[in-house]
Design a protein around this motif. Sequence first.
Motif, PDB file in Angstrom:
ATOM      1  N   PRO A   1       0.750  -0.982   0.067  1.00 48.02           N
ATOM      2  CA  PRO A   1      -0.084   0.315   0.101  1.00 48.02           C
ATOM      3  C   PRO A   1       0.752   1.033   0.120  1.00 48.02           C
ATOM      4  O   PRO A   1       0.403   2.216  -0.628  1.00 48.02           O
ATOM      5  N   ASP A   2       2.297   1.436   0.298  1.00 46.03           N
ATOM      6  CA  ASP A   2       2.600   2.475   0.351  1.00 46.03           C
ATOM      7  C   ASP A   2       4.198   2.818  -0.311  1.00 46.03           C
ATOM      8  O   ASP A   2       4.979   2.972  -0.395  1.00 46.03           O
ATOM      9  N   ALA A   3       4.391   1.274  -1.638  1.00 47.19           N
ATOM     10  CA  ALA A   3       4.924   1.319  -2.143  1.00 47.19           C
ATOM     11  C   ALA A   3       4.512   2.774  -3.212  1.00 47.19           C
ATOM     12  O   ALA A   3       3.800   2.879  -3.760  1.00 47.19           O
ATOM     13  N   PHE A   4       6.024   2.794  -4.389  1.00 47.70           N
ATOM     14  CA  PHE A   4       6.098   4.070  -4.960  1.00 47.70           C
ATOM     15  C   PHE A   4       6.510   3.376  -6.002  1.00 47.70           C
ATOM     16  O   PHE A   4       8.150   2.741  -5.999  1.00 47.70           O
ATOM     17  N   SER A   5       6.727   4.132  -7.216  1.00 45.19           N
ATOM     18  CA  SER A   5       6.883   3.694  -8.668  1.00 45.19           C
ATOM     19  C   SER A   5       8.348   4.055  -8.668  1.00 45.19           C
ATOM     20  O   SER A   5       8.960   4.953  -7.458  1.00 45.19           O
ATOM     21  N   GLN A   6       9.865   3.208  -8.991  1.00 46.68           N
ATOM     22  CA  GLN A   6      10.809   3.221  -9.129  1.00 46.68           C
ATOM     23  C   GLN A   6      10.975   3.850 -10.603  1.00 46.68           C
ATOM     24  O   GLN A   6      12.374   3.675 -11.125  1.00 46.68           O
ATOM     25  N   THR A   7      10.781   4.746 -11.577  1.00 49.53           N
ATOM     26  CA  THR A   7      10.551   4.884 -12.167  1.00 49.53           C
ATOM     27  C   THR A   7      10.963   6.059 -12.222  1.00 49.53           C
ATOM     28  O   THR A   7      10.768   6.811 -11.079  1.00 49.53           O
ATOM     29  N   TYR A   8      11.349   6.755 -13.809  1.00 53.14           N
ATOM     30  CA  TYR A   8      11.992   8.195 -13.800  1.00 53.14           C
ATOM     31  C   TYR A   8      11.252   9.466 -13.342  1.00 53.14           C
ATOM     32  O   TYR A   8      11.699   9.818 -11.956  1.00 53.14           O
ATOM     33  N   ASP A   9       9.736   9.596 -13.240  1.00 53.33           N
ATOM     34  CA  ASP A   9       9.135  10.801 -12.661  1.00 53.33           C
ATOM     35  C   ASP A   9       8.643  10.643 -11.348  1.00 53.33           C
ATOM     36  O   ASP A   9       7.784  11.637 -10.913  1.00 53.33           O
ATOM     37  N   ALA A  10       8.890   9.478 -10.952  1.00 47.64           N
ATOM     38  CA  ALA A  10       7.567   8.842  -9.982  1.00 47.64           C
ATOM     39  C   ALA A  10       8.786  10.119  -8.850  1.00 47.64           C
ATOM     40  O   ALA A  10       7.771  10.521  -7.740  1.00 47.64           O
TER      41      ALA A  10
ATOM     42  N   PHE B   1      -4.307   0.289 -20.645  1.00 43.27           N
ATOM     43  CA  PHE B   1      -4.475   1.751 -19.630  1.00 43.27           C
ATOM     44  C   PHE B   1      -5.780   0.998 -18.795  1.00 43.27           C
ATOM     45  O   PHE B   1      -6.413   0.537 -19.016  1.00 43.27           O
ATOM     46  N   PRO B   2      -4.858   1.178 -17.404  1.00 41.83           N
ATOM     47  CA  PRO B   2      -4.477   2.679 -16.797  1.00 41.83           C
ATOM     48  C   PRO B   2      -2.896   1.933 -16.341  1.00 41.83           C
ATOM     49  O   PRO B   2      -2.161   2.601 -16.808  1.00 41.83           O
ATOM     50  N   LEU B   3      -2.750   1.018 -16.722  1.00 41.75           N
ATOM     51  CA  LEU B   3      -1.822  -0.252 -16.443  1.00 41.75           C
ATOM     52  C   LEU B   3      -0.317   0.685 -17.363  1.00 41.75           C
ATOM     53  O   LEU B   3       0.215   1.041 -16.025  1.00 41.75           O
ATOM     54  N   LEU B   4      -0.173   1.074 -17.894  1.00 39.33           N
ATOM     55  CA  LEU B   4       0.789   1.278 -19.124  1.00 39.33           C
ATOM     56  C   LEU B   4       1.323   2.250 -18.195  1.00 39.33           C
ATOM     57  O   LEU B   4       2.453   2.537 -18.648  1.00 39.33           O
TER      58      LEU B   4
ATOM     59  N   TRP C   1       4.607   3.145 -17.068  1.00 37.26           N
ATOM     60  CA  TRP C   1       5.775   3.994 -17.651  1.00 37.26           C
ATOM     61  C   TRP C   1       6.125   5.779 -17.065  1.00 37.26           C
ATOM     62  O   TRP C   1       4.808   5.868 -17.344  1.00 37.26           O
ATOM     63  N   GLY C   2       7.015   5.907 -16.865  1.00 35.53           N
ATOM     64  CA  GLY C   2       6.726   7.079 -16.538  1.00 35.53           C
ATOM     65  C   GLY C   2       7.623   8.081 -15.152  1.00 35.53           C
ATOM     66  O   GLY C   2       8.877   7.952 -14.771  1.00 35.53           O
ATOM     67  N   ILE C   3       6.157   7.381 -14.176  1.00 34.13           N
ATOM     68  CA  ILE C   3       5.122   7.195 -13.779  1.00 34.13           C
ATOM     69  C   ILE C   3       4.010   8.553 -14.440  1.00 34.13           C
ATOM     70  O   ILE C   3       4.739   9.099 -14.151  1.00 34.13           O
ATOM     71  N   LEU C   4       3.333   8.216 -15.525  1.00 35.06           N
ATOM     72  CA  LEU C   4       2.593   9.980 -15.905  1.00 35.06           C
ATOM     73  C   LEU C   4       1.150   9.491 -14.659  1.00 35.06           C
ATOM     74  O   LEU C   4       0.126   9.306 -15.286  1.00 35.06           O
TER      75      LEU C   4
ATOM     76  N   THR D   1       2.095  15.053 -33.597  1.00 31.45           N
ATOM     77  CA  THR D   1       1.912  13.897 -32.495  1.00 31.45           C
ATOM     78  C   THR D   1       2.979  14.908 -31.255  1.00 31.45           C
ATOM     79  O   THR D   1       3.592  14.183 -30.377  1.00 31.45           O
ATOM     80  N   GLY D   2       3.544  15.364 -31.482  1.00 30.54           N
ATOM     81  CA  GLY D   2       4.595  16.518 -30.737  1.00 30.54           C
ATOM     82  C   GLY D   2       3.904  17.007 -29.195  1.00 30.54           C
ATOM     83  O   GLY D   2       3.569  17.793 -28.016  1.00 30.54           O
ATOM     84  N   PHE D   3       2.003  17.166 -29.273  1.00 30.85           N
ATOM     85  CA  PHE D   3       0.823  17.271 -28.171  1.00 30.85           C
ATOM     86  C   PHE D   3       1.266  16.282 -26.780  1.00 30.85           C
ATOM     87  O   PHE D   3       0.753  16.459 -25.840  1.00 30.85           O
ATOM     88  N   TRP D   4       1.822  15.148 -27.007  1.00 32.73           N
ATOM     89  CA  TRP D   4       2.502  13.747 -26.302  1.00 32.73           C
ATOM     90  C   TRP D   4       3.299  13.292 -26.529  1.00 32.73           C
ATOM     91  O   TRP D   4       3.960  12.477 -25.709  1.00 32.73           O
ATOM     92  N   TYR D   5       4.630  14.464 -26.737  1.00 30.58           N
ATOM     93  CA  TYR D   5       5.662  14.265 -26.516  1.00 30.58           C
ATOM     94  C   TYR D   5       5.995  13.423 -27.294  1.00 30.58           C
ATOM     95  O   TYR D   5       7.781  12.827 -27.578  1.00 30.58           O
ATOM     96  N   SER D   6       5.960  12.931 -28.244  1.00 32.49           N
ATOM     97  CA  SER D   6       5.705  11.604 -29.935  1.00 32.49           C
ATOM     98  C   SER D   6       6.288  10.858 -28.668  1.00 32.49           C
ATOM     99  O   SER D   6       7.209  10.020 -29.283  1.00 32.49           O
ATOM    100  N   ASP D   7       5.521  10.227 -27.812  1.00 37.06           N
ATOM    101  CA  ASP D   7       5.408   9.598 -27.021  1.00 37.06           C
ATOM    102  C   ASP D   7       4.702   8.169 -27.716  1.00 37.06           C
ATOM    103  O   ASP D   7       3.351   8.641 -26.357  1.00 37.06           O
ATOM    104  N   PRO D   8       4.298   7.294 -28.316  1.00 39.78           N
ATOM    105  CA  PRO D   8       3.988   5.983 -27.816  1.00 39.78           C
ATOM    106  C   PRO D   8       2.942   5.930 -26.421  1.00 39.78           C
ATOM    107  O   PRO D   8       2.109   5.027 -27.335  1.00 39.78           O
ATOM    108  N   ASN D   9       3.615   5.987 -26.006  1.00 43.69           N
ATOM    109  CA  ASN D   9       2.686   5.305 -24.364  1.00 43.69           C
ATOM    110  C   ASN D   9       1.773   5.928 -24.080  1.00 43.69           C
ATOM    111  O   ASN D   9       0.699   5.376 -23.839  1.00 43.69           O
ATOM    112  N   ARG D  10       1.880   7.349 -24.621  1.00 43.30           N
ATOM    113  CA  ARG D  10       1.138   8.227 -24.404  1.00 43.30           C
ATOM    114  C   ARG D  10      -0.114   8.120 -25.383  1.00 43.30           C
ATOM    115  O   ARG D  10      -1.474   7.884 -24.790  1.00 43.30           O
ATOM    116  N   LEU D  11       0.150   7.969 -26.532  1.00 32.85           N
ATOM    117  CA  LEU D  11      -1.078   8.146 -27.230  1.00 32.85           C
ATOM    118  C   LEU D  11      -1.880   6.570 -27.614  1.00 32.85           C
ATOM    119  O   LEU D  11      -2.602   7.035 -27.251  1.00 32.85           O
ATOM    120  N   ILE D  12      -1.222   5.672 -27.647  1.00 34.82           N
ATOM    121  CA  ILE D  12      -2.101   4.113 -27.315  1.00 34.82           C
ATOM    122  C   ILE D  12      -2.654   3.398 -25.900  1.00 34.82           C
ATOM    123  O   ILE D  12      -3.841   3.100 -26.105  1.00 34.82           O
TER     124      ILE D  12
END
Length: 512
Positions: free
Chosen positions: A184-193, A292-295, A299-302, A490-501
């Motif tokens: 319950p109190d774990a946090f993501s180890q990704t770049y933006d977390a 969505f929403p898992l991706l 990834w990110g974490i977004l 696609t620059g609205f979404w940083y040209s990031d495919p993960n956001r687009l899909i």
Amino acid sequence: MASWSDLLLPLFVAAVLLYLPGGLITAAARLPVRVAVAVAPPLSVAIIAGTGIIAPMVGLAWGPGPVAGVSVIAVLAALAVHHASTLLASRRGGDIPAAGPGARASSEPGKAASDEPAAPADGPSARSKAAAKESAAPAPSPGRMGAWTARCRSAASDLLGDLGLWVLSAALMTMVCVRLIKAPDAFSQTYDAVFHLNAVRWILDTGNASTLSFDMVVSNGAIYPLAWHTLVALTMRISGTTSIPLATNAVMFAVAGLVWTSGIIALTSALTAGRRAGRIASAVLASAAPAFPLLVLSWGILYPVFLATAVLPGILLTAVAAVDPRMPLSRRAVPWLMAAGGCAGMVLAHPSLLVVAILAAVIAAAARTVSMTVSARTRHDALRAVRTCVLTVVLAAGSWFLAAPSLRASRGVSYWAPHTSVSGGIGEAVTSAPNTTAIVWLLAFLVAVGFFAAWRRPSLWWVAALHAVLCGLYVMNVSQPFSELRYNLTGFWYSDPNRLISLMMVTALPLA
């Protein structure tokens, strides 16, 4: 180490914050129940994050008090709008609001709440005569009263059925999220977390939650969407939770399990004319799509994109209700205002999702133009089609030349390289699964069937076309090297495919 029971109080508080302010506004505006539930979260987000902007302007520290005050003002404004539309309806001679007194409960958003035929279209005098004749009519017979009671029971049964499906979908999504975070109190180890967790701490320490002056971006402050962070910070302030990761996970559970599921179920119900099979399918499939929403939660974490995407179905549903031909003209301004308020909340979560809303509007207008042109039989019909075409072109041009430049990210952060060929990108788009996730073949099959079935119904052209456009943007992004064209589209979404899909799930699930 926290236990799962420690998550319950902040989860409850987060759910209340997501539904109470917006729910009171929609209740004051007398929206249909399904629309009210779906659009309440983006309205609540607009109130909470918007207060963060307003509070420092008037010399207040952001917190529960200012949020409550702005909520009261918004509810009073919604009441005023409702009474204005009711007054306009009375002046139009019997144009009864869809959710007005004595209205019939409806299982479809925006459905005119009356059993009687629409008022005559021969002018105000004819409508007045019809209203007078109706007022002089005898009281309903027992047979009619029985039919009315049966319809009320049917509507109540539909709403209870929706509630059951919502509970089912929320339970499935909760199980998925539990497996994702594992503690319950774990946090993501990704770049933006760490950035997102520290943004919450910055708000709590400074009392400043303004999107216009967020000092963690650059030393002199910058515009940064803080809706997610204000929601987490307010959850902590009210629940008394001191763990930022715990509160973050609580808000994640509330958004994934409640906001996303309620919005996608209600949107699907509207697009499938309230068919129970469609609602059941969307309730189950909402937690089955890996994109969505898992991706965006791995990834990110977004978190900001996650929140903005989750509230988008409720906004689209409100727009669908506003253009429903059974919605009285005097009432149409109300759902449009609610949709605009929801868009404000979505923009404060992440402005890139506004591009999807604009795309939906332009594509829906274009589909309406084509439908009117094909069905035109008289000169009057042809003129209406021409006017609609002109307005569509103006909307598209204004969006591209005025809104688009300010919504694109900079070129320096839109450099994601392609990872597959055109055929590989088409395969990922058709299966709604990027190269980092497994393919859910049943979902992919249903989306494909639903896509072709939607083209048989003019009212659903816009859904299929929007899905095709999003798929096309994704294929371009994953298969083509960086270029000016790719950046512009696609620059609205940083040209990031993960956001687009992940955005594609808003259309893929209703099609399925």
